[in-house]
Design an enzyme around this catalytic site. Structure first.
Site, PDB file in Angstrom:
ATOM      1  N   HIS A 142       0.826  -1.223   0.000  1.00 24.34           N
ATOM      2  CA  HIS A 142       0.000   0.000   0.000  1.00 24.34           C
ATOM      3  C   HIS A 142       0.855   1.265   0.000  1.00 24.34           C
ATOM      4  O   HIS A 142       0.352   2.351  -0.296  1.00 24.34           O
ATOM      5  CB  HIS A 142      -0.979   0.005   1.188  1.00 24.34           C
ATOM      6  CG  HIS A 142      -0.376   0.390   2.500  1.00 24.34           C
ATOM      7  ND1 HIS A 142       0.015  -0.533   3.446  1.00 24.34           N
ATOM      8  CD2 HIS A 142      -0.096   1.604   3.031  1.00 24.34           C
ATOM      9  CE1 HIS A 142       0.503   0.099   4.501  1.00 24.34           C
ATOM     10  NE2 HIS A 142       0.448   1.399   4.278  1.00 24.34           N
ATOM     11  N   ASP A 204      -0.127  -7.525   1.760  1.00 28.42           N
ATOM     12  CA  ASP A 204       0.383  -6.147   1.760  1.00 28.42           C
ATOM     13  C   ASP A 204       1.908  -6.168   1.878  1.00 28.42           C
ATOM     14  O   ASP A 204       2.474  -5.892   2.938  1.00 28.42           O
ATOM     15  CB  ASP A 204      -0.252  -5.379   2.918  1.00 28.42           C
ATOM     16  CG  ASP A 204      -0.042  -3.879   2.819  1.00 28.42           C
ATOM     17  OD1 ASP A 204       0.429  -3.417   1.765  1.00 28.42           O
ATOM     18  OD2 ASP A 204      -0.364  -3.172   3.797  1.00 28.42           O
ATOM     19  N   SER A 299       4.091   3.068   8.221  1.00 27.47           N
ATOM     20  CA  SER A 299       3.572   2.099   7.258  1.00 27.47           C
ATOM     21  C   SER A 299       4.708   1.533   6.421  1.00 27.47           C
ATOM     22  O   SER A 299       5.568   2.272   5.939  1.00 27.47           O
ATOM     23  CB  SER A 299       2.542   2.761   6.334  1.00 27.47           C
ATOM     24  OG  SER A 299       1.324   2.949   6.991  1.00 27.47           O
TER      25      SER A 299
END
EC number: 3.4.21.-
Length: 351
Positions: A142, A204, A299
């Site tokens: 992502h 992911d 992230s």
């Protein structure tokens, strides 16, 4: 022999192939599809041992077709050496015990920052990653799949974003690190089954191939990949690090560190299901402590552990994926489980 074949984890009958098809091995070598009993290098291994997890992983990745024992018969039984030997990864100097504070200069030298360039031309560091070899950074899909920005550069060896040169101490007791290494990107490979929807984020994980090898030093080192069976028990702590959001502002200037406990996966599945989210076995749940969690700026960064005390080796167990509002008590964050993606990683790195 049959015991060895069962160990390989492929439950089907051996079939004969009338035509020898061209194929490419997991290492990128051009070879030929053959029944496993006709491929001497694999067959000798199967009948004599069949118990090496790395070779078994390579054999599974070498199947020409799912559901049979026809293999891409190359010249080696193991993945290429694009990844460092386990004696050369996950190493750093001995630092003080963690507590959710600034890291020391040089601590966690595998931490990477991803520069995102928006369509307007504006640049910022919006995600993290982990150096796993001299040419590859592991991150979340992502972080690299977006219509509003492109990942254009990776920074390694950073500590304090405010400083032109990172230093600690003063006078004759001052020491400084070399400037960070800003490296361009040759290619980005996200997992083919990556999915982001209202039900969650799946597979992911992504690999960034750097435009050139890093210059390894005390401040830039790769972290180890986990073993296929690496699982930290529920209740034990793993580590997160990065420049993510803190209690007082959107992003920290200095690299932060924090311990987070692994939480029970079935309980995590139930908790997220109440909010129409799907958690699967390829994920790790960790955290859920009030005011302590990995946040937006982290992230793609690592959830990692260590093999012992002192000058231990560190290995990456998860990748920061998503979660509830940062630091929400009772809501653990979600991490991609790296050990469940080892075959994909090894198939997509090259020297």
């Amino acid at each position: 022999m049959w015991l060895s074949l069962v160990i390989l984890g492929v439950a089907s009958a051996i079939v004969n192939v009338s035509t020898q098809e061209s194929c490419t091995t997991p290492n990128g070598e051009t070879a030929t599809c053959l029944p496993i009993e006709s491929c001497k290098i694999f067959w000798d291994y199967v009948v004599t041992s069949g118990a090496d997890p790395e070779i078994n992983s390579f054999l599974r990745a070498s199947l020409c077709r799912q559901g049979n024992y026809v293999v891409c018969c190359g010249s080696t039984l193991k993945f290429n050496s694009a990844l460092p030997d386990r004696t050369e990864c996950g190493l750093q100097d001995d630092f003080k015990v963690l507590g959710g504070e600034d890291t020391d200069l040089g601590e966690y030298p595998w931490m990477a920052l991803l520069q995102q360039t928006k369509t307007s031309g504006a640049k910022s560091f919006g995600c993290g990653g982990s150096l796993i070899s001299d040419r590859y950074v592991l991150t979340a899909a992502h972080c690299v799949v977006s219509s509003s920005y492109t990942v254009t550069m990776v920074r390694l060896g950073e500590w304090d974003l405010r400083a032109t040169q990172d230093c600690v101490g003063s006078g004759s007791y001052q020491y400084c690190s070399p400037p960070p290494q800003d490296i361009g990107i040759e290619s980005i490979t996200s997992h083919p089954n990556y999915e982001k929807s209202s039900r969650g984020v799946f597979n992911d994980i992504a690999l960034i191939r750097l435009a050139r090898p890093v210059n390894r030093n005390k401040y830039v080192q790769p972290i180890c990949l986990p073993l296929p069976t690496e699982r930290t028990p529920v209740g034990e702590n793993l580590l997160v690090a990065g420049w993510g959001a803190t209690e007082t502002k959107a992003q920290s200037d200095k690299k932060q560190k924090l311990k987070l406990p692994v939480t029970d996966l079935p309980a995590c599945k139930t908790l997220y299901a109440k909010h129409n989210k799907i958690i699967n076995d390829k994920m790790i749940c960790a955290g859920g402590l009030k005011g302590k969690d990995s946040c937006k700026g982290d992230s793609g960064g690592p959830l990692f552990g260590q093999t012992g005390a002192g000058n231990a080796q560190f290995y990456i167990e998860g990748i920061v994926s998503y979660g509830a509002i940062c630091g929400t008590e009772g809501f653990p964050a979600i991490y991609t489980r790296v050990s469940d993606h080892l075959d994909w990683i090894k198939q997509n790195v090259r020297v």
